[in-house]
Enzyme design. Structure first.
Site, PDB file in Angstrom:
ATOM      1  N   ARG A 144      44.990  36.320 -64.085  1.00  0.00           N
ATOM      2  CA  ARG A 144      45.425  37.605 -63.542  1.00  0.00           C
ATOM      3  C   ARG A 144      44.520  38.008 -62.381  1.00  0.00           C
ATOM      4  O   ARG A 144      43.298  37.992 -62.499  1.00  0.00           O
ATOM      5  CB  ARG A 144      45.339  38.655 -64.652  1.00  0.00           C
ATOM      6  CG  ARG A 144      45.974  39.962 -64.303  1.00  0.00           C
ATOM      7  CD  ARG A 144      45.743  40.914 -65.453  1.00  0.00           C
ATOM      8  NE  ARG A 144      46.492  40.476 -66.622  1.00  0.00           N
ATOM      9  CZ  ARG A 144      47.711  40.929 -66.910  1.00  0.00           C
ATOM     10  NH1 ARG A 144      48.278  41.818 -66.143  1.00  0.00           N
ATOM     11  NH2 ARG A 144      48.349  40.498 -67.974  1.00  0.00           N
ATOM     12  N   THR A 148      45.513  42.966 -58.017  1.00  0.00           N
ATOM     13  CA  THR A 148      46.956  43.259 -58.107  1.00  0.00           C
ATOM     14  C   THR A 148      47.456  43.261 -59.551  1.00  0.00           C
ATOM     15  O   THR A 148      48.584  43.680 -59.814  1.00  0.00           O
ATOM     16  CB  THR A 148      47.768  42.180 -57.339  1.00  0.00           C
ATOM     17  OG1 THR A 148      47.550  40.926 -58.008  1.00  0.00           O
ATOM     18  CG2 THR A 148      47.355  42.071 -55.887  1.00  0.00           C
ATOM     19  N   ASP A 242      43.580  37.502 -79.521  1.00  0.00           N
ATOM     20  CA  ASP A 242      43.461  36.601 -78.374  1.00  0.00           C
ATOM     21  C   ASP A 242      43.314  35.168 -78.874  1.00  0.00           C
ATOM     22  O   ASP A 242      42.289  34.809 -79.460  1.00  0.00           O
ATOM     23  CB  ASP A 242      42.256  36.999 -77.514  1.00  0.00           C
ATOM     24  CG  ASP A 242      42.234  36.215 -76.212  1.00  0.00           C
ATOM     25  OD1 ASP A 242      42.172  34.967 -76.265  1.00  0.00           O
ATOM     26  OD2 ASP A 242      42.306  36.838 -75.137  1.00  0.00           O
ATOM     27  N   ASP A 245      40.272  33.094 -77.465  1.00  0.00           N
ATOM     28  CA  ASP A 245      38.980  33.528 -78.019  1.00  0.00           C
ATOM     29  C   ASP A 245      38.823  33.031 -79.453  1.00  0.00           C
ATOM     30  O   ASP A 245      37.762  32.546 -79.833  1.00  0.00           O
ATOM     31  CB  ASP A 245      38.874  35.059 -78.003  1.00  0.00           C
ATOM     32  CG  ASP A 245      38.584  35.593 -76.613  1.00  0.00           C
ATOM     33  OD1 ASP A 245      38.343  34.773 -75.701  1.00  0.00           O
ATOM     34  OD2 ASP A 245      38.609  36.823 -76.444  1.00  0.00           O
TER      35      ASP A 245
END
Ligand code: URA
Length: 250
Positions: A144, A148, A242, A245
């Site tokens: 990401r 933006t 996640d 993770d």
């Protein structure tokens, strides 16, 4: 009235089923939440067997250790790869057995490769290697963009002849689908036809599946479970947190 509607909506979004072996009566089988069914025909949801639900229960549990998370998610990954392989075409292949009889069988047609979306998708590579010896595996890194908030392609390395292969695209969680859609754009730009891409994930959100089907209706998604939705941070709920993770660092 409003409450009843809300409750029935929630029930609809989290269906439950008696889960257990066939020889038990419904009363003897516990009720468990099973995958939401969705209308998109290109989404293949694994059968909601007692085994799969038990494996998913392990990896969804926040108290599951990292070692168990790795072990049980690998088991689900195997089921996903085995199912995906059922979607590859085969051609007739007759062989002779050691007792001199013939057997009319089949053989896979065409070549395959895996493409993992880094980093979480790499966790699915072991299952692919276990099922397809010496399979080629490409990588795509999409992250990401801080400014933006949109996914940005950082890196891709794919087999040179990827356009001639069936591609098993690997990413364990289909949330909004932003990164995976970008990964498919990369594959398409290298000439891979949409219908030769199988996108494997453990848990999908209905929103992600719908986004995918809208843009790439001929691509097949193979998932273990369609969950209820996304939270405000675009985590899948109830989800498992996640994935990367829990697999690599927690
Ligand atoms: N990626 C994850 O690891 N978990 C989610 O819930 C969504 C995306």
């Amino acid at each position: 009235m409003a409450n009843t509607n809300q409750e029935s909506n929630e029930l609809q979004r989290a269906p439950s089923q008696h889960v257990g072996p066939d020889y038990k009566t419904s009363d003897e089988k516990p009720e468990a939440t099973v995958s939401t069914t969705i209308e998109q025909k290109n989404v293949v949801i694994l059968p909601q067997t007692p085994q799969l639900i038990a494996l998913l229960t392990m990896i969804r549990d926040k108290n599951t250790s990292r070692a168990d998370f790795i072990f049980y998610s690998n088991r689900i990954n195997r089921l996903l790869v085995e199912e995906a392989l059922n979607h590859l075409p085969v051609h007739p292949h007759t062989i002779t057995t050691p007792v001199g009889r013939t057997y009319a069988g089949v053989k896979f047609e065409g070549k395959i490769c895996g493409v993992s979306i880094m980093r979480a998708g790499e966790a699915m590579e072991q299952a692919l290697r276990e099922c397809c010896r010496s399979v080629r595996i490409g990588k795509i890194l999409i992250q990401r963009d801080e400014e933006t908030s949109k996914p940005r392609l950082f890196y891709d390395k794919l087999p040179e002849d990827v356009k001639d292969r069936w591609v098993l695209l690997l990413d364990p969680m289909l949330a909004t689908g932003g990164s995976a859609l970008m990964a498919v754009d990369v594959l398409r730009s290298k000439g891979v036809p949409e219908e030769r891409i199988l996108f494997l994930n453990l848990i999908a959100s209905p929103e992600g599946a719908a986004n995918f089907s809208k843009k790439y209706p001929k691509l097949r998604i193979v998932t273990a479970f369609v969950d209820q939705g996304l939270d405000e941070k675009n985590y899948i709920v109830p989800g498992l947190g996640d994935f990367g993770d829990r697999f690599y660092t927690l």
